[in-house]
Design a protein around this motif. Structure first.
Motif, mmCIF file in Angstrom:
data_model
loop_
_atom_site.group_PDB
_atom_site.id
_atom_site.type_symbol
_atom_site.label_atom_id
_atom_site.label_comp_id
_atom_site.label_asym_id
_atom_site.label_seq_id
_atom_site.Cartn_x
_atom_site.Cartn_y
_atom_site.Cartn_z
ATOM 1 N N ALA A 335 -7.548 20.262 -4.198
ATOM 2 C CA ALA A 335 -7.875 20.832 -5.508
ATOM 3 C C ALA A 335 -7.219 22.191 -5.692
ATOM 4 C CB ALA A 335 -9.388 20.942 -5.665
ATOM 5 N N LEU A 544 0.958 14.076 -9.900
ATOM 6 C CA LEU A 544 0.288 14.706 -11.031
ATOM 7 C C LEU A 544 1.303 15.532 -11.805
ATOM 8 C CD1 LEU A 544 -1.566 17.942 -9.919
ATOM 9 C CD2 LEU A 544 -0.249 16.570 -8.303
ATOM 10 N N VAL A 565 -3.113 12.777 -13.754
ATOM 11 C CA VAL A 565 -3.168 12.602 -12.303
ATOM 12 C C VAL A 565 -3.314 11.126 -11.963
ATOM 13 C CG1 VAL A 565 -4.286 14.860 -12.070
ATOM 14 C CG2 VAL A 565 -5.693 12.787 -12.097
ATOM 15 N N ASP A 567 -5.270 8.379 -9.869
ATOM 16 C CA ASP A 567 -6.640 8.307 -9.374
ATOM 17 C C ASP A 567 -6.720 8.481 -7.858
ATOM 18 O OD1 ASP A 567 -8.624 6.900 -11.695
ATOM 19 O OD2 ASP A 567 -6.479 6.696 -11.989
ATOM 20 N N LEU A 569 -5.586 10.636 -6.165
ATOM 21 C CA LEU A 569 -5.809 12.025 -5.791
ATOM 22 C C LEU A 569 -7.230 12.231 -5.280
ATOM 23 C CD1 LEU A 569 -4.098 14.629 -5.836
ATOM 24 C CD2 LEU A 569 -5.130 15.156 -8.052
ATOM 25 N N ASP A 571 -11.711 11.414 -6.217
ATOM 26 C CA ASP A 571 -12.730 11.832 -7.171
ATOM 27 C C ASP A 571 -13.126 13.294 -6.987
ATOM 28 O OD1 ASP A 571 -12.752 9.289 -8.228
ATOM 29 O OD2 ASP A 571 -14.513 8.628 -7.094
ATOM 30 N N ILE A 574 -10.312 15.562 -8.330
ATOM 31 C CA ILE A 574 -10.251 15.480 -9.786
ATOM 32 C C ILE A 574 -11.436 16.210 -10.412
ATOM 33 C CG2 ILE A 574 -10.328 13.888 -11.749
ATOM 34 C CD1 ILE A 574 -8.770 11.887 -9.987
ATOM 35 N N LEU A 577 -10.757 19.877 -10.333
ATOM 36 C CA LEU A 577 -9.798 20.270 -11.363
ATOM 37 C C LEU A 577 -10.487 20.377 -12.725
ATOM 38 C CD1 LEU A 577 -6.648 18.134 -10.419
ATOM 39 C CD2 LEU A 577 -6.973 20.595 -10.096
ATOM 40 N N GLU A 578 -11.343 19.410 -13.023
ATOM 41 C CA GLU A 578 -12.075 19.468 -14.293
ATOM 42 C C GLU A 578 -13.011 20.679 -14.327
ATOM 43 O OE1 GLU A 578 -12.197 14.752 -15.521
ATOM 44 O OE2 GLU A 578 -13.739 15.534 -14.172
ATOM 45 N N VAL A 584 -8.262 16.556 -17.773
ATOM 46 C CA VAL A 584 -7.639 15.586 -16.885
ATOM 47 C C VAL A 584 -7.603 14.203 -17.523
ATOM 48 C CG1 VAL A 584 -7.777 14.423 -14.649
ATOM 49 C CG2 VAL A 584 -8.311 16.871 -14.826
ATOM 50 N N ARG A 586 -6.806 10.442 -16.197
ATOM 51 C CA ARG A 586 -6.557 9.578 -15.034
ATOM 52 C C ARG A 586 -5.551 8.504 -15.438
ATOM 53 N NH1 ARG A 586 -10.839 8.865 -10.899
ATOM 54 N NH2 ARG A 586 -12.309 10.611 -11.036
#
Length: 623
Positions: A335, A544, A565, A567, A569, A571, A574, A577-578, A584, A586
């Protein structure tokens, strides 16, 4: 010390066929879809297996890397017509066995004399169209391939073109994406571009995957170019025959047929009919040529790119910004690393919009350590949703219109994910193709042909191809470094890369993907140079990119704070990042990035190659 990067979750069991040996990480070695090839004879890697096989066959028969690249380039016109075409463009960066200095082959044609912003505004346009011949730059790809063959190849033109002629005349099994692309524009073809319908829908429907398709008109065009070298008065030598073909292309039957046909009013992406403005004189005035590469040093490596008439230096700016961070912030699979990389991409891409174009660009400032430090200081732990170009004394940055992109549907994909994103009116975002070749003598080339897609403009029936739409990358607003200007090149997204160590080439790489090309190549460079990945591991690893920058393709929109990104990567990554503020999208497990690469170890002569498995289309070959 090497960072303990988490190389993420590998591919699904159906794709994980090869386990690579451990690399210098504290985590276990990841699975890859294929091995990184190794050998001492020669290596080829492209976005289509047929082109790869053709390139390798040229090497096997004594041709060098440049003969092989040109042969594969013309084959790509035939087997990936939705990703490139003869009416498009081509940029390459290469080094020869005799001279390791990275050199750029410039095959980006300029705007025609009649392509003025005043003319397009008078046509009622606010943007250069995304489809239709009014958006066509002078085709540059074919002339560039001929120049490369003339100066650095060894084969006769007829021999180099034989494979492309054969596949065009006798047919090849079409990939499914060609049919998908034709299906998107089927109504446009049948209602307005009837010559395209005749070429790509001969039975009144898009071709099915695996169906044998032919383009006999293009086969005949290539045969006529070869025949031009055999006409009376042409000297009996290889160079003279290539030059005769160049004249036939630039001044003869190709220029005449293409310009006469495009001058007929036809449907464009704005829903209106316009006539193209290109003339035979525009064709004749352009000639491909060479330029010195722009370079920076990054972690003991020299990265070589095009000048700022392309987007190449944006990768150099990204690396310069990231070079000031510790290794742990450069891992795309964490991340922290993904966030840092996305923020650096936004800053560099904003500078691209503000300063890049076919003019004097202050790269000495943009690529300086001092400027990179200023930009690096803007990166915080939160995602930026601003458009933030830097400030350069004495140069006013261009601030483009910021049109926000639509939100993709849940479970859908955003535009330009590496496969064609085509609307029913023909405009296309970010698709192209790529090839890399290295031979046993030390010649190495990375080339990105693009444009002139089958969905660009109506097909010229006697030629078997259409003009491109590269001018959609220019602005109609005054004051931009990329404002539409006759005689100037549009700022292209074509951006191959050559990497050197101790002054010797070690890697040629590139990717399709429009605005994403340098973003995906950045991930490869970080993972191989800093992270210790093998080439195939780096290509297979989750990808990404940011969409928080105005797009280069019609309709020139952006998603503030947007990040796309894979997926795979994870959960947790991600979600983090959110939490940091990224918007984001997916894109699925295997959807982003279509890189290929060839490598050479100057000390041992060992060669390598790797290619993208996404889409089950790209392949590497060699021994």
């Amino acid at each position: 010390m090497k960072p303990a990067w988490d190389r993420a979750r590998g591919p699904s069991a159906s794709l994980a066929s090869v386990t690579m040996p451990p690399v210098p990480f504290t985590t276990p070695a990841s699975f890859t879809t294929r091995p990184t090839l190794s050998g001492t004879f020669g290596m080829s890697a492209t976005t289509h297996w047929i082109a790869t096989a053709c390139a390798q066959s040229v090497l096997e028969r004594g041709g060098n890397a440049f003969d092989a690249a040109v042969a594969a380039g013309f084959v790509l016109h035939v087997v990936e017509p939705h990703l490139n075409g003869p009416g498009g463009d081509m940029t390459a960066v290469f080094a020869t066995a005799e001279d390791p200095t990275p050199t750029v082959l410039m095959g980006q044609g300029p705007a025609p004399a009649g392509a003025t912003r005043e003319h397009l505004l008078a046509e009622g346009l606010e943007l250069v169209p995304g489809s239709g011949a009014l958006a066509a730059a002078v085709p540059g790809a074919v002339d560039a391939w001929f120049v490369l063959l003339r100066d650095h190849g060894t084969w006769e033109l007829a021999d180099v073109l034989a494979q492309a002629i054969g596949y065009a005349r006798d047919g090849h099994p079409v990939v499914g994406r060609v049919g998908d692309t034709v299906a998107q524009v089927a109504d446009l073809f049948t209602e307005h571009w009837t010559t395209s319908a005749a070429l790509w829908m001969p039975e009144g429907r898009p071709p099915h995957a695996g169906e044998i398709v032919r383009n006999e008109a293009y086969a005949r065009t290539l045969e006529r170019l070869v025949e031009a070298g055999r006409e009376p008065g042409v000297a009996d030598d290889r160079v003279a025959r290539i030059e005769a073909a160049r004249r036939a292309w630039r001044e003869g039957f190709v220029a005449e047929a293409a310009t006469a046909f495009a001058a007929r009013p036809h449907r464009h992406s704005d829903g209106a009919d316009h006539a193209g403005v290109m003339t035979v004189e525009d064709f004749a005035a352009f000639g491909a040529g060479y330029e010195p590469a722009v370079t920076i040093e990054f972690r003991g490596h020299t990265i070589a790119k095009t000048g700022a008439w392309g987007q190449g230096p944006v990768l150099l700016q990204m690396l310069a910004i990231l070079d000031g961070f510790d290794d742990e912030r450069l891992d795309p699979s964490t991340a922290l690393g993904a966030h840092t990389i996305l923020e650096a991409e936004k800053l560099a891409m904003a500078d691209r919009e503000a300063y890049y174009g076919d003019r004097d660009v202050p790269l000495d400032v943009l690529l300086s350590a001092e400027y990179a430090a200023q930009r690096r200081a803007l990166i915080t732990d939160r995602a930026s949703a601003e458009f933030r170009p830097g400030r350069i004394p004495g140069v006013e940055p261009f601030l483009p219109p910021l049109r926000e992109d639509y939100a993709p549907p849940a479970g859908g994909s955003a535009a330009g994910l590496g496969e064609p994103t085509v609307s029913p009116t023909g405009e296309t975002r970010g698709d192209t193709c790529h090839l890399d070749v290295v031979d046993r003598w030390g010649n190495i080339v990375s080339a990105t042909p693009s444009g002139g897609w089958l969905q660009s403009s109506p097909a010229v029936p006697e030629l078997g191809f259409c003009l491109g739409t590269r001018l959609q990358m220019t602005w109609l607003e005054d004051g931009s470094p990329a404002t539409l200007t006759p005689g100037r090149r549009p700022r292209t997204t074509l951006t191959p890369t050559l990497v050197l160590r101790d002054g010797r080439p070690v890697t040629a790489l590139g990717s399709p993907g429009g605005d994403q090309q340098d973003q995906w190549q950045l991930l490869y460079l970080l993972r191989t140079i800093v992270g210790g990945y093998t080439p195939q591991q780096a290509i297979d690893a989750p990808a990404l990119h940011t969409t928080s920058v105005p797009g280069s393709f019609w309709p020139r929109t952006w998603t503030p704070g947007g990040a796309v990104v894979e997926d795979r990567l994870g959960d947790d990554v991600i979600a983090e990042l959110e939490r940091r503020g990224h918007r984001v999208t997916r894109a699925g497990d295997w959807s982003l990035g279509r890189l290929s690469a060839v490598t050479v170890d100057p000390a041992t002569g060992l060669l390598g190659a790797a290619a993208n498995p996404r889409g089950a289309q790209g392949y590497a070959a060699g021994r």
